[in-house]
Design a protein around this motif. Structure first.
Motif, PDB file in Angstrom:
ATOM      1  N   GLU A  26      10.101  14.918  11.631  1.00 35.44           N
ATOM      2  CA  GLU A  26       9.557  14.200  12.791  1.00 35.44           C
ATOM      3  C   GLU A  26       8.390  13.302  12.390  1.00 35.44           C
ATOM      4  OE1 GLU A  26       8.554  17.224  15.582  1.00 35.44           O
ATOM      5  OE2 GLU A  26      10.651  17.790  15.962  1.00 35.44           O
ATOM      6  N   MET A  27       7.510  13.820  11.520  1.00 40.48           N
ATOM      7  CA  MET A  27       6.347  13.039  11.089  1.00 40.48           C
ATOM      8  C   MET A  27       6.789  11.797  10.312  1.00 40.48           C
ATOM      9  SD  MET A  27       3.323  14.080   8.404  1.00 40.48           S
ATOM     10  CE  MET A  27       4.501  14.210   7.063  1.00 40.48           C
ATOM     11  N   VAL A  28       7.690  11.984   9.362  1.00 43.09           N
ATOM     12  CA  VAL A  28       8.144  10.863   8.542  1.00 43.09           C
ATOM     13  C   VAL A  28       8.898   9.850   9.392  1.00 43.09           C
ATOM     14  CG1 VAL A  28       9.674  10.193   6.659  1.00 43.09           C
ATOM     15  CG2 VAL A  28       8.174  12.167   6.385  1.00 43.09           C
ATOM     16  N   GLY A  29       9.767  10.318  10.276  1.00 42.34           N
ATOM     17  CA  GLY A  29      10.511   9.420  11.142  1.00 42.34           C
ATOM     18  C   GLY A  29       9.603   8.575  12.020  1.00 42.34           C
ATOM     19  N   ALA A  30       8.576   9.199  12.585  1.00 42.19           N
ATOM     20  CA  ALA A  30       7.630   8.474  13.444  1.00 42.19           C
ATOM     21  C   ALA A  30       6.849   7.441  12.645  1.00 42.19           C
ATOM     22  CB  ALA A  30       6.678   9.459  14.116  1.00 42.19           C
ATOM     23  N   HIS A  31       6.478   7.787  11.418  1.00 47.00           N
ATOM     24  CA  HIS A  31       5.716   6.856  10.585  1.00 47.00           C
ATOM     25  C   HIS A  31       6.578   5.654  10.190  1.00 47.00           C
ATOM     26  CE1 HIS A  31       2.394   5.729   7.954  1.00 47.00           C
ATOM     27  NE2 HIS A  31       3.285   5.480   7.011  1.00 47.00           N
ATOM     28  N   VAL A  32       7.815   5.909   9.836  1.00 49.44           N
ATOM     29  CA  VAL A  32       8.732   4.823   9.469  1.00 49.44           C
ATOM     30  C   VAL A  32       8.957   3.890  10.653  1.00 49.44           C
ATOM     31  CG1 VAL A  32      11.137   4.320   8.860  1.00 49.44           C
ATOM     32  CG2 VAL A  32       9.872   6.069   7.593  1.00 49.44           C
ATOM     33  N   ALA A  33       9.131   4.457  11.838  1.00 50.57           N
ATOM     34  CA  ALA A  33       9.326   3.636  13.040  1.00 50.57           C
ATOM     35  C   ALA A  33       8.115   2.743  13.290  1.00 50.57           C
ATOM     36  CB  ALA A  33       9.587   4.536  14.245  1.00 50.57           C
ATOM     37  N   LYS A  34       6.925   3.282  13.062  1.00 49.70           N
ATOM     38  CA  LYS A  34       5.685   2.531  13.262  1.00 49.70           C
ATOM     39  C   LYS A  34       5.569   1.365  12.281  1.00 49.70           C
ATOM     40  CE  LYS A  34       0.658   3.257  13.461  1.00 49.70           C
ATOM     41  NZ  LYS A  34      -0.433   4.255  13.285  1.00 49.70           N
ATOM     42  N   LEU A  35       6.086   1.534  11.067  1.00 48.95           N
ATOM     43  CA  LEU A  35       5.989   0.496  10.048  1.00 48.95           C
ATOM     44  C   LEU A  35       6.893  -0.697  10.326  1.00 48.95           C
ATOM     45  CD1 LEU A  35       5.874   2.513   6.702  1.00 48.95           C
ATOM     46  CD2 LEU A  35       4.020   1.191   7.715  1.00 48.95           C
ATOM     47  N   GLY A  36       7.991  -0.483  11.033  1.00 48.41           N
ATOM     48  CA  GLY A  36       8.921  -1.575  11.301  1.00 48.41           C
ATOM     49  C   GLY A  36       9.552  -2.101  10.020  1.00 48.41           C
ATOM     50  N   ALA A  71       8.278  -3.338   7.456  1.00 54.42           N
ATOM     51  CA  ALA A  71       7.553  -2.985   6.228  1.00 54.42           C
ATOM     52  C   ALA A  71       8.202  -1.792   5.525  1.00 54.42           C
ATOM     53  CB  ALA A  71       6.093  -2.677   6.542  1.00 54.42           C
ATOM     54  N   ALA A  72       8.965  -1.005   6.274  1.00 50.07           N
ATOM     55  CA  ALA A  72       9.627   0.168   5.691  1.00 50.07           C
ATOM     56  C   ALA A  72      10.857  -0.200   4.864  1.00 50.07           C
ATOM     57  CB  ALA A  72      10.029   1.143   6.800  1.00 50.07           C
ATOM     58  N   LEU A  73      11.231  -1.489   4.860  1.00 47.97           N
ATOM     59  CA  LEU A  73      12.425  -1.909   4.129  1.00 47.97           C
ATOM     60  C   LEU A  73      12.189  -2.042   2.626  1.00 47.97           C
ATOM     61  CD1 LEU A  73      13.896  -4.518   6.639  1.00 47.97           C
ATOM     62  CD2 LEU A  73      14.421  -2.083   6.398  1.00 47.97           C
ATOM     63  N   MET A  74      10.948  -1.909   2.209  1.00 45.86           N
ATOM     64  CA  MET A  74      10.587  -1.793   0.785  1.00 45.86           C
ATOM     65  C   MET A  74       9.253  -1.086   0.747  1.00 45.86           C
ATOM     66  SD  MET A  74      11.004  -2.167  -2.473  1.00 45.86           S
ATOM     67  CE  MET A  74      12.380  -3.292  -2.723  1.00 45.86           C
ATOM     68  N   HIS A  75       9.285   0.242   0.689  1.00 40.56           N
ATOM     69  CA  HIS A  75       8.036   0.977   0.845  1.00 40.56           C
ATOM     70  C   HIS A  75       8.100   2.321   0.136  1.00 40.56           C
ATOM     71  CE1 HIS A  75       4.115   1.088   2.700  1.00 40.56           C
ATOM     72  NE2 HIS A  75       4.337   2.291   3.187  1.00 40.56           N
ATOM     73  N   GLU A  76       6.926   2.756  -0.333  1.00 42.03           N
ATOM     74  CA  GLU A  76       6.786   4.099  -0.894  1.00 42.03           C
ATOM     75  C   GLU A  76       5.735   4.855  -0.107  1.00 42.03           C
ATOM     76  OE1 GLU A  76       5.367   6.519  -4.886  1.00 42.03           O
ATOM     77  OE2 GLU A  76       6.431   4.614  -5.137  1.00 42.03           O
ATOM     78  N   TYR A  77       5.955   6.156   0.026  1.00 41.67           N
ATOM     79  CA  TYR A  77       5.044   7.056   0.735  1.00 41.67           C
ATOM     80  C   TYR A  77       4.794   8.264  -0.176  1.00 41.67           C
ATOM     81  CZ  TYR A  77       8.101   4.755   4.158  1.00 41.67           C
ATOM     82  OH  TYR A  77       8.891   3.851   4.819  1.00 41.67           O
ATOM     83  N   LEU A  78       3.593   8.833  -0.084  1.00 39.50           N
ATOM     84  CA  LEU A  78       3.334  10.125  -0.698  1.00 39.50           C
ATOM     85  C   LEU A  78       3.428  11.195   0.375  1.00 39.50           C
ATOM     86  CD1 LEU A  78       0.265   9.465  -3.028  1.00 39.50           C
ATOM     87  CD2 LEU A  78       2.693   9.483  -3.634  1.00 39.50           C
ATOM     88  N   LEU A  79       4.139  12.253   0.088  1.00 38.81           N
ATOM     89  CA  LEU A  79       4.214  13.408   0.977  1.00 38.81           C
ATOM     90  C   LEU A  79       3.277  14.453   0.386  1.00 38.81           C
ATOM     91  CD1 LEU A  79       8.106  13.474   1.442  1.00 38.81           C
ATOM     92  CD2 LEU A  79       6.387  12.317   2.864  1.00 38.81           C
ATOM     93  N   ASN A  80       2.203  14.761   1.087  1.00 38.47           N
ATOM     94  CA  ASN A  80       1.124  15.590   0.568  1.00 38.47           C
ATOM     95  C   ASN A  80       1.655  16.877  -0.060  1.00 38.47           C
ATOM     96  OD1 ASN A  80      -1.157  17.399   0.333  1.00 38.47           O
ATOM     97  ND2 ASN A  80      -2.264  16.021   1.689  1.00 38.47           N
ATOM     98  N   SER A  81       1.363  17.057  -1.363  1.00 34.03           N
ATOM     99  CA  SER A  81       1.721  18.236  -2.148  1.00 34.03           C
ATOM    100  C   SER A  81       3.224  18.423  -2.329  1.00 34.03           C
ATOM    101  CB  SER A  81       1.123  19.515  -1.532  1.00 34.03           C
ATOM    102  OG  SER A  81      -0.275  19.414  -1.460  1.00 34.03           O
ATOM    103  N   GLY A 110       0.814  -1.211   0.000  1.00 33.42           N
ATOM    104  CA  GLY A 110       0.000   0.000   0.000  1.00 33.42           C
ATOM    105  C   GLY A 110       0.846   1.258   0.000  1.00 33.42           C
ATOM    106  N   VAL A 111       0.407   2.261  -0.771  1.00 31.61           N
ATOM    107  CA  VAL A 111       1.135   3.534  -0.847  1.00 31.61           C
ATOM    108  C   VAL A 111       0.281   4.619  -0.214  1.00 31.61           C
ATOM    109  CG1 VAL A 111       2.274   5.188  -2.368  1.00 31.61           C
ATOM    110  CG2 VAL A 111       2.247   2.760  -2.971  1.00 31.61           C
TER     111      VAL A 111
END
Length: 263
Positions: free
Chosen positions: A158-168, A170-180, A142-143
């Protein structure tokens, strides 16, 4: 002892310069740039302490000032946290804070690719997840789209770091959209080299660019009434309402065996 007459991590930096050119030519970022990094280890103590980790990173203004055409010498070797440039011609991007936050959140992440891919940026500006539909991109899963925070700010780091930590893991192969703002891809593994990781990240951003266009086409067909949902590997996996109303990051999570049984 440092190798006389050789640039620190010359091979890795030359490779990164080639990656920048490839990504620019493929419209996987634009003249506003983005920033790419990966980890390297000083195996022999040539540049300081044996086993010390450094970050190979693109300089600021890599696209606007240099039009994506960089030499190995313009790729930076950065000491984490001190942000000291060990070698390289150019200045450090202010978004080093986001890269450090990601690497701190999950030390097994070996590469980060942040850019402004043409098709994916349209989804980021809408603030909705990209439906992940193609077979080549299913490993990304999921993206999701993260809330808007100003670029280069401590808030986005801080937001991105916290989100990556939460993913565990799963963040080792993942894409994220950063709004705008754009896309971010994280790749890694305990035994994966940074160079391997950044090449995998390039593969993700390029294949996801095709996927983003296909997702747009399927979205339009639904709005026109010609399609009743998003389809992947022969099955319906969601609808426009799932994505635009509920902000679900949909992808085909069915195993190949399950699909074979249904077919």
């Amino acid at each position: 002892m440092r190798n006389a007459g050789r640039m620190p991590f010359e091979h890795e930096r030359a490779d990164m310069a080639s990656i920048v050119k490839f990504i620019m030519e493929r419209f996987d970022t634009n003249v506003a740039g983005g920033n790419f990094s990966f980890k390297v280890v000083d195996r022999d103590g040539d540049y300081g302490e044996i086993g010390k980790e450094y970050i190979i990173m693109t300089p600021t203004m890599m696209s606007e000032a240099y039009l994506g055409t960089l030499t190995a010498a313009q790729i930076l070797v950065v000491e984490p946290h001190t942000r000291k440039i060990i070698d390289g011609v150019g200045n450090l991007t202010r978004e080093i804070n986001m890269h450090e936050a990601v690497y701190d959140a999950n030390p097994d992440i070996k590469a980060i690719l942040h850019g402004h891919a043409k098709e994916q940026l349209s989804w980021a500006t809408m603030g909705v997840p990209i439906p992940n539909l193609t077979e080549a991109t299913q490993k990304v899963k999921g993206v999701e789209v993260l809330p808007f925070r100003h670029n280069c700010s401590e808030e986005i780091a801080e937001m991105v770091g916290a989100h990556v930590a939460k993913l565990g893991d799963a963040a080792l192969m993942h894409e994220y959209l950063l709004n705008s703002h754009g896309t971010m891809i994280t790749v890694g593994g305990k035994n994966m080299s940074g160079l391997t990781a950044i090449h995998k990240a390039v593969s993700v951003v390029d294949t996801m660019e095709y996927n983003a266009h296909i997702a747009y086409e399927q979205t339009m067909l639904q709005l026109q009434g010609s399609l009743d949902g998003y389809y992947s590997k022969g099955i319906k996996i969601g609808t426009v309402e799932d994505v635009f109303k509920d902000h679900k990051a949909i992808y085909n999570d069915k195993s190949n065996l399950e699909l074979e049984v249904k077919s």
